[in-house]
Design a protein around this motif. Structure first.
Motif, PDB file in Angstrom:
ATOM      1  N   ALA A  78      37.197  44.702  48.033  1.00 18.04           N
ATOM      2  CA  ALA A  78      37.594  43.413  47.465  1.00 18.04           C
ATOM      3  C   ALA A  78      36.500  42.380  47.677  1.00 18.04           C
ATOM      4  CB  ALA A  78      38.906  42.945  48.087  1.00 18.04           C
ATOM      5  N   ASP A  79      35.832  42.422  48.827  1.00 20.00           N
ATOM      6  CA  ASP A  79      34.744  41.485  49.097  1.00 20.00           C
ATOM      7  C   ASP A  79      33.580  41.726  48.143  1.00 20.00           C
ATOM      8  OD1 ASP A  79      33.487  39.389  50.759  1.00 20.00           O
ATOM      9  OD2 ASP A  79      32.127  41.005  51.335  1.00 20.00           O
ATOM     10  N   PHE A  80      33.252  42.982  47.900  1.00 24.41           N
ATOM     11  CA  PHE A  80      32.183  43.301  46.957  1.00 24.41           C
ATOM     12  C   PHE A  80      32.527  42.770  45.566  1.00 24.41           C
ATOM     13  CE2 PHE A  80      30.808  46.022  43.495  1.00 24.41           C
ATOM     14  CZ  PHE A  80      29.428  45.861  43.586  1.00 24.41           C
ATOM     15  N   MET A  81      33.761  43.005  45.129  1.00 21.91           N
ATOM     16  CA  MET A  81      34.176  42.547  43.806  1.00 21.91           C
ATOM     17  C   MET A  81      34.181  41.020  43.727  1.00 21.91           C
ATOM     18  SD  MET A  81      34.391  45.281  42.084  1.00 21.91           S
ATOM     19  CE  MET A  81      35.203  44.750  40.592  1.00 21.91           C
ATOM     20  N   ALA A  82      34.572  40.355  44.817  1.00 22.48           N
ATOM     21  CA  ALA A  82      34.548  38.883  44.850  1.00 22.48           C
ATOM     22  C   ALA A  82      33.117  38.384  44.694  1.00 22.48           C
ATOM     23  CB  ALA A  82      35.166  38.372  46.149  1.00 22.48           C
ATOM     24  N   LYS A  83      32.190  39.006  45.416  1.00 19.56           N
ATOM     25  CA  LYS A  83      30.785  38.591  45.321  1.00 19.56           C
ATOM     26  C   LYS A  83      30.239  38.835  43.917  1.00 19.56           C
ATOM     27  CE  LYS A  83      29.704  39.173  50.191  1.00 19.56           C
ATOM     28  NZ  LYS A  83      29.078  40.019  51.204  1.00 19.56           N
ATOM     29  N   HIS A  84      30.622  39.952  43.320  1.00 19.13           N
ATOM     30  CA  HIS A  84      30.174  40.256  41.961  1.00 19.13           C
ATOM     31  C   HIS A  84      30.715  39.218  40.974  1.00 19.13           C
ATOM     32  CE1 HIS A  84      28.581  42.750  38.786  1.00 19.13           C
ATOM     33  NE2 HIS A  84      29.750  42.713  38.170  1.00 19.13           N
ATOM     34  N   ALA A  85      31.993  38.857  41.105  1.00 21.19           N
ATOM     35  CA  ALA A  85      32.584  37.843  40.233  1.00 21.19           C
ATOM     36  C   ALA A  85      31.899  36.499  40.432  1.00 21.19           C
ATOM     37  CB  ALA A  85      34.091  37.725  40.492  1.00 21.19           C
ATOM     38  N   LEU A  86      31.562  36.162  41.667  1.00 25.09           N
ATOM     39  CA  LEU A  86      30.877  34.899  41.945  1.00 25.09           C
ATOM     40  C   LEU A  86      29.479  34.893  41.314  1.00 25.09           C
ATOM     41  CD1 LEU A  86      31.162  32.176  43.381  1.00 25.09           C
ATOM     42  CD2 LEU A  86      30.167  33.248  45.410  1.00 25.09           C
ATOM     43  N   ASP A  87      28.776  36.021  41.399  1.00 23.30           N
ATOM     44  CA  ASP A  87      27.464  36.125  40.750  1.00 23.30           C
ATOM     45  C   ASP A  87      27.585  35.935  39.241  1.00 23.30           C
ATOM     46  OD1 ASP A  87      26.216  36.605  43.174  1.00 23.30           O
ATOM     47  OD2 ASP A  87      26.099  38.785  42.875  1.00 23.30           O
TER      48      ASP A  87
ATOM     49  N   LYS B 179      39.418  37.010  46.755  1.00 24.22           N
ATOM     50  CA  LYS B 179      39.366  36.367  48.071  1.00 24.22           C
ATOM     51  C   LYS B 179      40.761  36.303  48.691  1.00 24.22           C
ATOM     52  CE  LYS B 179      35.184  35.442  49.231  1.00 24.22           C
ATOM     53  NZ  LYS B 179      34.622  36.095  50.394  1.00 24.22           N
ATOM     54  N   ARG B 180      41.777  36.020  47.869  1.00 30.67           N
ATOM     55  CA  ARG B 180      43.152  36.018  48.371  1.00 30.67           C
ATOM     56  C   ARG B 180      43.565  37.419  48.810  1.00 30.67           C
ATOM     57  NH1 ARG B 180      46.044  32.018  44.000  1.00 30.67           N
ATOM     58  NH2 ARG B 180      45.179  30.098  44.871  1.00 30.67           N
ATOM     59  N   ALA B 181      43.125  38.423  48.086  1.00 26.93           N
ATOM     60  CA  ALA B 181      43.446  39.816  48.454  1.00 26.93           C
ATOM     61  C   ALA B 181      42.851  40.152  49.816  1.00 26.93           C
ATOM     62  CB  ALA B 181      42.929  40.774  47.392  1.00 26.93           C
ATOM     63  N   ILE B 182      41.649  39.684  50.080  1.00 27.49           N
ATOM     64  CA  ILE B 182      41.000  39.941  51.374  1.00 27.49           C
ATOM     65  C   ILE B 182      41.833  39.329  52.497  1.00 27.49           C
ATOM     66  CG2 ILE B 182      38.982  39.417  52.804  1.00 27.49           C
ATOM     67  CD1 ILE B 182      37.350  39.521  50.138  1.00 27.49           C
ATOM     68  N   ILE B 183      42.291  38.100  52.292  1.00 21.99           N
ATOM     69  CA  ILE B 183      43.112  37.416  53.307  1.00 21.99           C
ATOM     70  C   ILE B 183      44.406  38.179  53.535  1.00 21.99           C
ATOM     71  CG2 ILE B 183      44.447  35.322  53.783  1.00 21.99           C
ATOM     72  CD1 ILE B 183      42.164  33.804  52.260  1.00 21.99           C
ATOM     73  N   GLU B 184      45.057  38.612  52.449  1.00 21.14           N
ATOM     74  CA  GLU B 184      46.315  39.336  52.569  1.00 21.14           C
ATOM     75  C   GLU B 184      46.140  40.687  53.260  1.00 21.14           C
ATOM     76  OE1 GLU B 184      48.496  39.589  48.907  1.00 21.14           O
ATOM     77  OE2 GLU B 184      48.248  37.443  48.528  1.00 21.14           O
ATOM     78  N   MET B 185      44.944  41.280  53.143  1.00 26.59           N
ATOM     79  CA  MET B 185      44.685  42.565  53.794  1.00 26.59           C
ATOM     80  C   MET B 185      44.218  42.381  55.239  1.00 26.59           C
ATOM     81  SD  MET B 185      42.977  44.975  50.887  1.00 26.59           S
ATOM     82  CE  MET B 185      42.015  43.783  49.979  1.00 26.59           C
ATOM     83  N   GLY B 186      44.194  41.160  55.718  1.00 24.50           N
ATOM     84  CA  GLY B 186      43.845  40.928  57.118  1.00 24.50           C
ATOM     85  C   GLY B 186      42.377  40.629  57.348  1.00 24.50           C
TER      86      GLY B 186
END
Length: 137
Positions: free
Chosen positions: A80-89, A128-135
């Motif tokens: 999820a973090d990788f996908m968030a960074k890709h979306a931000l790019d 980013k919300r998914a990352i938070i929900e996954m701890g």
């Protein structure tokens, strides 16, 4: 560079070709491949199986839903973090295109990329919300 492409829908990994990277050759699921450096490295490092987890569609299906209704079916925060960074790019790239089209006086092109940027921003927030929900990471 590992010469791989990553499907943005089903996360399938295939050998890099220009046709796949440019969107002329689609995945079996109908999704688009990405062969950018980050996606190629992620595909290589994680050795993602062909039918891992479904990522949300990066298009109208997501944009027509409220963010609280978007499901991110990922089981690893690092993905999820990788996908968030890709979306931000992609958001940054779209905003650069907005500015470029504004300088050219192309209102239609500017509006297109502004909408594109908004979609990537929504996707970034959802991951980013998914990352938070996954701890967290």
């Amino acid at each position: 560079m590992h010469n791989l492409v990553l499907c943005q829908d089903c996360l399938a990994v295939k050998p890099y070709t220009d046709a796949r990277h440019l969107g002329d050759d689609k995945c079996e699921c109908g999704g688009d491949f990405c062969g950018c450096k980050d996606c190629s490295n992620q595909a290589y490092q994680s050795q993602i199986p062909k039918q891992a987890a479904k990522a949300p569609k990066l298009g109208a299906a997501v944009s027509s839903m409220p963010l609280h209704d978007v499901t991110i079916p990922l089981d690893k925060p690092v993905t999820a973090d990788f996908m968030a960074k890709h979306a931000l790019d992609e958001w940054h790239h779209s905003m650069q295109m907005v500015k470029h089209h504004q300088r050219l006086g192309d209102k239609e092109g500017s509006a297109f990329f502004l909408n594109d940027a908004a979609e990537f921003r929504r996707i970034y927030v959802a991951f980013k919300r998914a990352i938070i929900e996954m701890g967290g990471l």
